[in-house]
Design a protein around this motif. Structure first.
Motif, PDB file in Angstrom:
ATOM      1  N   GLN A 104      30.773  38.484  54.796  1.00 24.15           N
ATOM      2  CA  GLN A 104      31.481  39.532  54.068  1.00 24.15           C
ATOM      3  C   GLN A 104      32.912  39.727  54.545  1.00 24.15           C
ATOM      4  OE1 GLN A 104      29.497  43.121  53.063  1.00 24.15           O
ATOM      5  NE2 GLN A 104      27.468  42.203  53.041  1.00 24.15           N
ATOM      6  N   GLU A 105      33.235  39.248  55.717  1.00 25.67           N
ATOM      7  CA  GLU A 105      34.621  39.343  56.165  1.00 25.67           C
ATOM      8  C   GLU A 105      35.553  38.490  55.315  1.00 25.67           C
ATOM      9  OE1 GLU A 105      32.847  35.816  58.290  1.00 25.67           O
ATOM     10  OE2 GLU A 105      32.207  37.851  57.778  1.00 25.67           O
ATOM     11  N   GLN A 106      34.991  37.581  54.530  1.00 24.94           N
ATOM     12  CA  GLN A 106      35.804  36.732  53.660  1.00 24.94           C
ATOM     13  C   GLN A 106      36.072  37.371  52.301  1.00 24.94           C
ATOM     14  OE1 GLN A 106      34.083  32.815  53.345  1.00 24.94           O
ATOM     15  NE2 GLN A 106      34.689  32.247  55.418  1.00 24.94           N
ATOM     16  N   LEU A 107      35.409  38.481  52.006  1.00 26.61           N
ATOM     17  CA  LEU A 107      35.633  39.130  50.711  1.00 26.61           C
ATOM     18  C   LEU A 107      37.094  39.545  50.575  1.00 26.61           C
ATOM     19  CD1 LEU A 107      32.518  41.444  50.293  1.00 26.61           C
ATOM     20  CD2 LEU A 107      33.094  39.474  48.888  1.00 26.61           C
ATOM     21  N   ARG A 108      37.663  39.278  49.418  1.00 29.82           N
ATOM     22  CA  ARG A 108      39.023  39.708  49.100  1.00 29.82           C
ATOM     23  C   ARG A 108      38.899  40.871  48.125  1.00 29.82           C
ATOM     24  NH1 ARG A 108      42.574  34.087  49.016  1.00 29.82           N
ATOM     25  NH2 ARG A 108      41.560  33.173  50.846  1.00 29.82           N
ATOM     26  N   ASP A 115      43.394  47.517  35.516  1.00 32.89           N
ATOM     27  CA  ASP A 115      43.762  46.291  34.806  1.00 32.89           C
ATOM     28  C   ASP A 115      44.500  45.291  35.681  1.00 32.89           C
ATOM     29  OD1 ASP A 115      42.521  47.047  32.483  1.00 32.89           O
ATOM     30  OD2 ASP A 115      44.329  47.762  31.503  1.00 32.89           O
ATOM     31  N   ASN A 116      44.458  45.465  37.000  1.00 33.17           N
ATOM     32  CA  ASN A 116      45.046  44.488  37.912  1.00 33.17           C
ATOM     33  C   ASN A 116      43.981  43.804  38.764  1.00 33.17           C
ATOM     34  OD1 ASN A 116      48.319  44.347  38.374  1.00 33.17           O
ATOM     35  ND2 ASN A 116      47.649  46.161  37.273  1.00 33.17           N
ATOM     36  N   VAL A 117      42.754  43.744  38.252  1.00 29.17           N
ATOM     37  CA  VAL A 117      41.692  42.972  38.884  1.00 29.17           C
ATOM     38  C   VAL A 117      41.886  41.521  38.437  1.00 29.17           C
ATOM     39  CG1 VAL A 117      39.209  42.669  39.145  1.00 29.17           C
ATOM     40  CG2 VAL A 117      40.159  44.956  38.868  1.00 29.17           C
ATOM     41  N   LEU A 118      42.484  40.709  39.308  1.00 30.74           N
ATOM     42  CA  LEU A 118      42.919  39.368  38.945  1.00 30.74           C
ATOM     43  C   LEU A 118      42.220  38.308  39.782  1.00 30.74           C
ATOM     44  CD1 LEU A 118      46.719  40.206  38.617  1.00 30.74           C
ATOM     45  CD2 LEU A 118      44.958  40.254  36.837  1.00 30.74           C
ATOM     46  N   ARG A 119      42.549  37.051  39.549  1.00 21.98           N
ATOM     47  CA  ARG A 119      41.810  35.927  40.103  1.00 21.98           C
ATOM     48  C   ARG A 119      41.919  35.820  41.616  1.00 21.98           C
ATOM     49  NH1 ARG A 119      42.778  30.869  37.734  1.00 21.98           N
ATOM     50  NH2 ARG A 119      42.535  29.808  39.712  1.00 21.98           N
ATOM     51  N   THR A 120      42.831  36.526  42.247  1.00 22.43           N
ATOM     52  CA  THR A 120      42.965  36.468  43.697  1.00 22.43           C
ATOM     53  C   THR A 120      41.989  37.411  44.406  1.00 22.43           C
ATOM     54  OG1 THR A 120      44.730  38.111  43.597  1.00 22.43           O
ATOM     55  CG2 THR A 120      45.374  35.786  43.581  1.00 22.43           C
ATOM     56  N   GLN A 121      41.129  38.117  43.651  1.00 19.32           N
ATOM     57  CA  GLN A 121      40.164  39.056  44.231  1.00 19.32           C
ATOM     58  C   GLN A 121      38.738  38.631  43.902  1.00 19.32           C
ATOM     59  OE1 GLN A 121      41.454  42.722  42.288  1.00 19.32           O
ATOM     60  NE2 GLN A 121      43.467  41.768  42.292  1.00 19.32           N
ATOM     61  N   ASP A 122      37.792  39.049  44.740  1.00 18.73           N
ATOM     62  CA  ASP A 122      36.374  38.908  44.405  1.00 18.73           C
ATOM     63  C   ASP A 122      36.052  39.896  43.301  1.00 18.73           C
ATOM     64  OD1 ASP A 122      34.425  37.274  46.455  1.00 18.73           O
ATOM     65  OD2 ASP A 122      36.307  37.867  47.426  1.00 18.73           O
ATOM     66  N   PHE A 123      35.591  39.389  42.152  1.00 17.90           N
ATOM     67  CA  PHE A 123      35.208  40.300  41.080  1.00 17.90           C
ATOM     68  C   PHE A 123      34.110  39.676  40.234  1.00 17.90           C
ATOM     69  CE2 PHE A 123      38.677  37.927  38.878  1.00 17.90           C
ATOM     70  CZ  PHE A 123      38.041  37.571  37.702  1.00 17.90           C
ATOM     71  N   ALA A 595      45.096  35.761  52.523  1.00 18.70           N
ATOM     72  CA  ALA A 595      44.429  36.912  51.923  1.00 18.70           C
ATOM     73  C   ALA A 595      45.389  38.094  51.789  1.00 18.70           C
ATOM     74  CB  ALA A 595      43.214  37.297  52.753  1.00 18.70           C
ATOM     75  N   TRP A 596      46.307  38.283  52.773  1.00 16.19           N
ATOM     76  CA  TRP A 596      47.267  39.384  52.691  1.00 16.19           C
ATOM     77  C   TRP A 596      48.472  39.032  51.821  1.00 16.19           C
ATOM     78  CZ3 TRP A 596      52.249  38.436  54.182  1.00 16.19           C
ATOM     79  CH2 TRP A 596      52.475  37.315  54.966  1.00 16.19           C
ATOM     80  N   PHE A 597      48.528  37.769  51.382  1.00 13.97           N
ATOM     81  CA  PHE A 597      49.616  37.258  50.542  1.00 13.97           C
ATOM     82  C   PHE A 597      48.966  36.574  49.344  1.00 13.97           C
ATOM     83  CE2 PHE A 597      53.945  34.848  50.979  1.00 13.97           C
ATOM     84  CZ  PHE A 597      54.260  35.180  49.680  1.00 13.97           C
ATOM     85  N   PRO A 598      48.344  37.366  48.444  1.00 12.52           N
ATOM     86  CA  PRO A 598      47.482  36.767  47.428  1.00 12.52           C
ATOM     87  C   PRO A 598      48.186  35.951  46.360  1.00 12.52           C
ATOM     88  CG  PRO A 598      47.650  39.132  47.119  1.00 12.52           C
ATOM     89  CD  PRO A 598      48.308  38.836  48.414  1.00 12.52           C
ATOM     90  N   LEU A 599      49.496  36.116  46.193  1.00 12.84           N
ATOM     91  CA  LEU A 599      50.131  35.364  45.116  1.00 12.84           C
ATOM     92  C   LEU A 599      51.600  35.130  45.408  1.00 12.84           C
ATOM     93  CD1 LEU A 599      49.288  34.191  42.347  1.00 12.84           C
ATOM     94  CD2 LEU A 599      50.336  36.196  41.295  1.00 12.84           C
ATOM     95  N   LEU A 600      52.011  33.876  45.252  1.00 19.09           N
ATOM     96  CA  LEU A 600      53.420  33.486  45.294  1.00 19.09           C
ATOM     97  C   LEU A 600      53.685  32.611  44.081  1.00 19.09           C
ATOM     98  CD1 LEU A 600      56.220  33.118  46.643  1.00 19.09           C
ATOM     99  CD2 LEU A 600      55.258  31.135  47.834  1.00 19.09           C
TER     100      LEU A 600
END
Length: 750
Positions: A104-108, A115-123, A595-600
């Motif tokens: 679970q420590e790997q969960l993002r 509406d900002n639940v995007l591909r860089t998160q666990d959903f 994980a702290w830098f989810p998108l560039l």
């Protein structure tokens, strides 16, 4: 270059549909996965939405756990188990999803805005098509942190629109082996037909972003499927409530203080939004004096060296309900063309064979009316207007085998006898043999509102007529794509309620792509070629001619990238201007560094470009960088910068001929899932030294939001604007807005 007769092409398509194509319905049913069965809660049973699956009713609901990987390896066995169950009572569906994740420590799972639940998160995400024809599906996302997002997925162009908002709720909980989510979807929020619950379709998916960004679905979706929702599973066992009618009243009150050029005004504004469903298929929406103070600022775009208008995404709630139905092959209804509505009324019908939406709108105006031309887009001041628009779809998806027909009609009458603009015409969507699809539209316009001799505003003038004929043939072969697009627009064609930046042209574009999977460290690699020719119909002159080969690739860590070479890019900025042969390369990438830098995201275009300011080629660079940062679990940072630079050549002594930059900083602090504080700073600057032009516009915005539900919200905010030209040199606004749902106020839930 000879151009095929579009009427003959449309007749050929219809012939292929009638004689050469397999029925879509049979093929789609063969690809459907196993049905998912819903179980009714017993009399007196009540679910508490705590995110767990501990209630005894979940033990009675069948478990569907036959998920399959769609990305990165289509058809692979998922690395983590996912299971879904469905319950219902007299008012809502309850969808429970269990997502295995022993580490679970790997969960993002950071908090994010709605509406900002995007591909860089666990959903996890639920798609529901309660009409059952796979033409569109409502989707509901919830992240492992409990943040939510929703919208509509439209099959015709395989696109997801996060703008629509539905009344629903969700909760999540952590377990010993992962996390669980429970979604409550009221029947009042679903769009279905009377007696058709046996045709409902469902799809559940899960995003698992790790070194590889995995995507699991509850049923296989082949690469060559016509769209993402084509293989949705049947949802069986649902018993609809006896009464489907409901009435939602959402009044709001805004207190505003404005200061412009040293003058302060204060005012209170009351608004009302109404939604009424007299029967399952029919929805009536009304709005009175809508206020959009809470709407987030548009992302700034570079405009200084562009000869054509740029479109903006719709963010205003009144226009969301029928967003998918108004989307035709040419996006012929552009709701941002309505600047400041006084009131609006809309009816939307969604049935198994027929769907459509119609609205009437009274607009104060104040924006601009686009005046499309072959080499650029002109503009006129927009007067107030009243508009009526309607679009219907017939036989969409399975309704008439493999053929869907549509029709559009829009009429806009301007105030003060400034004339009118009327547009109407049919459209067609067809699935042909061998994986080919076709989309076409034929529009007719009649316009009496034209700029006067002195320019500026519109005046009533002699009527001018025009037509637009559009055809797009597309084939998706899994790891390859072929398309041919023909778009022919008369010089007199105007569509003031649509987005038409160019007219009087004939555009032919062909695209071919070939792909491979598992190429070295990459998941996929594609080789693409685009060839495009745009000519003014009256003279045959080239307005744009492009030959653009390139590569597209994706890989681990959410990597996506491209590299294109514009080996030929002829541009003409005006009829009497020279033809400019741009030569440049374009490259860019998207990646998740940590994980702290989810998108560039970054892009660069470099080479020789047309300078529309003086009709000549100049060396230059266009570039942009944007990022999403999570330095703290509760803090979102989104910096963005876009820039364009054209240089003088040696004879002019070097230096900058044109320099434009658009910078935006967005920061959001999440006190929890319902309380946020959002700050936005935008700075746009355009410089042309030869013209002594140095224009700068700066906007600063701070907004606190409390979101109790989709219908009850509180906004407290302030905005400051500084800029030159036809806007106030300084303007400041502070506002408080409270919107509430009348049913919630009296303790009722849908």
């Amino acid at each position: 270059m000879p151009v095929p007769n579009l009427r003959r092409l449309l007749l050929l398509i219809l012939a292929l549909v009638g004689f050469g194509a397999a029925p879509v319905g049979a093929a789609e049913r063969a690809a459907e996965g196993a049905p998912i069965r819903a179980v009714r809660l017993a009399e007196g049973e009540r679910l508490v939405l705590d995110g767990t699956l501990a209630h005894p009713a979940w033990q009675r609901a069948p478990v569907h756990d036959s998920f399959v990987e769609r990305d990165p390896v289509n058809g692979a066995v998922p690395t983590r188990r996912t299971a879904v169950q469905v319950l219902f009572d007299e008012s809502a569906l309850y969808v429970g999803i269990a997502a295995e994740e022993p580490r679970q420590e790997q969960l993002r799972a950071p908090f994010v805005r709605s509406d900002n639940v995007l591909r860089t998160q666990d959903f996890v995400v639920l798609y529901l098509d309660a009409i059952g024809r796979k033409g569109s599906a409502q989707f509901f996302r919830v992240s492992a942190a409990g943040s939510t997002g929703d919208g509509l997925h439209t099959a015709a162009d395989d696109s997801e629109d996060f703008a629509p908002d539905f009344d629903w709720d969700a909760a999540t909980a952590r377990t010993a082996i992962g996390w669980t989510a429970v979604l409550r979807i009221p029947f009042a929020s679903l769009r279905f037909a009377e007696g058709k619950q046996q045709d409902w379709r469902i799809l559940v998916a899960r995003r698992l972003p790790r070194e590889q960004f995995h995507f699991f679905t509850s049923t296989p979706i082949p690469r060559d499927a016509p769209n993402f929702i084509a293989t949705m599973q049947p949802l069986i066992g649902v018993q609809l409530p006896a009464r489907h009618a409901f009435l939602t009243l959402r009044p709001s009150l805004t207190l505003r203080s404005e200061q412009r050029d040293g003058v302060t005004t204060r005012k209170a504004e009351a608004t009302l939004d109404v939604k009424w469903r007299p029967r399952a298929e029919l929805l009536i929406d009304a709005t009175l004096n809508p206020d959009f103070s809470q709407v987030e600022l548009d992302v700034p775009q570079l405009r200084g060296n562009s000869g054509f208008a740029l479109s903006l995404a719709e963010k205003r709630p009144f226009f969301f309900e029928s967003a998918d139905l108004l989307r035709s092959p040419t996006d012929a209804v552009y709701t941002r063309s309505f600047t400041e509505p006084r009131w609006g009324l809309r009816g939307t019908w969604r049935g198994p064979e027929v769907a459509g939406s119609a609205f009437v709108l009274d607009d104060r105006g104040g924006g601009v009316v686009l005046l499309p031309g072959a080499f650029g887009t002109g503009a006129a001041l927009q007067p107030g207007s009243r508009a009526v628009a309607a679009r219907g779809r017939f036989g969409a998806a399975e309704g008439l085998a493999n053929l869907g027909l549509g029709a559009l009609a829009v009429s806009r009458v301007y105030e003060h006898d400034a004339g009118r603009n009327d547009v109407a015409g049919p459209d067609v969507e067809a699935t042909l043999g061998a994986g080919w699809r076709a989309r076409g539209q034929w529009l007719f316009s009649r316009t009496t509102a034209w700029p006067g001799a002195g320019g500026g505003g519109l005046t009533e003038s002699a009527a001018q007529n025009g037509q637009r004929r559009y055809l797009n043939l597309l084939r998706n072969s899994g790891l390859g794509e072929t398309s041919l697009r023909i778009d022919q627009t008369d010089a007199g064609f105007r569509h003031d309620s649509g987005f038409v930046p160019q007219a009087g042209t004939r555009r032919i574009a062909a695209f071919q792509s070939f792909g491979w999977e598992g190429v070295g460290p990459l998941n996929q690699l594609f080789v693409n070629t685009l060839v495009e020719d745009v000519r003014e119909r009256a003279t045959g002159q080239v307005a744009l001619q492009t030959v653009r080969p390139g590569l597209y690739y994706n890989g681990p860590s959410n990597l996506e990238g491209w590299f294109e070479v514009f080996v030929r890019s002829l541009v003409r900025t005006a009829r009497d201007a020279p033809s400019l042969d741009e030569r440049f390369v374009s490259t860019g990438l998207t990646v998740t560094p940590a994980a702290w830098f989810p998108l560039l995201q970054a892009r660069v275009d470099h080479g020789r470009f047309a300078d529309r300011g003086d009709n000549r080629l100049r060396r230059g660079t266009n570039w942009g960088v944007s990022a999403k940062l999570r330095p703290l679990p509760a803090l979102e940072l989104e910096p963005r910068i876009d820039a364009a630079l054209l240089r003088n050549d040696g004879a002019e002594g070097g230096g900058r001929a044109y320099d434009e930059r658009a910078v935006q900083w967005l920061a959001v602090w999440h006190f929890n899932a319902r309380h946020t504080l959002r700050a936005i700073v935008q700075d746009i600057r355009l410089q042309r030294p030869a013209e002594s032009l140095d224009a700068r516009r700066r906007t600063e915005s701070l907004t606190y939001t409390w979101r109790r539900s989709a219908g009850t919200r509180l906004y407290i905010g302030a905005t400051r604007l500084r800029g030159p030209g036809d806007i106030p040199a300084r303007a400041t606004e502070a506002f408080i807005k409270l919107q509430f749902d009348a049913a919630e106020l009296f303790g009722h839930t849908p």
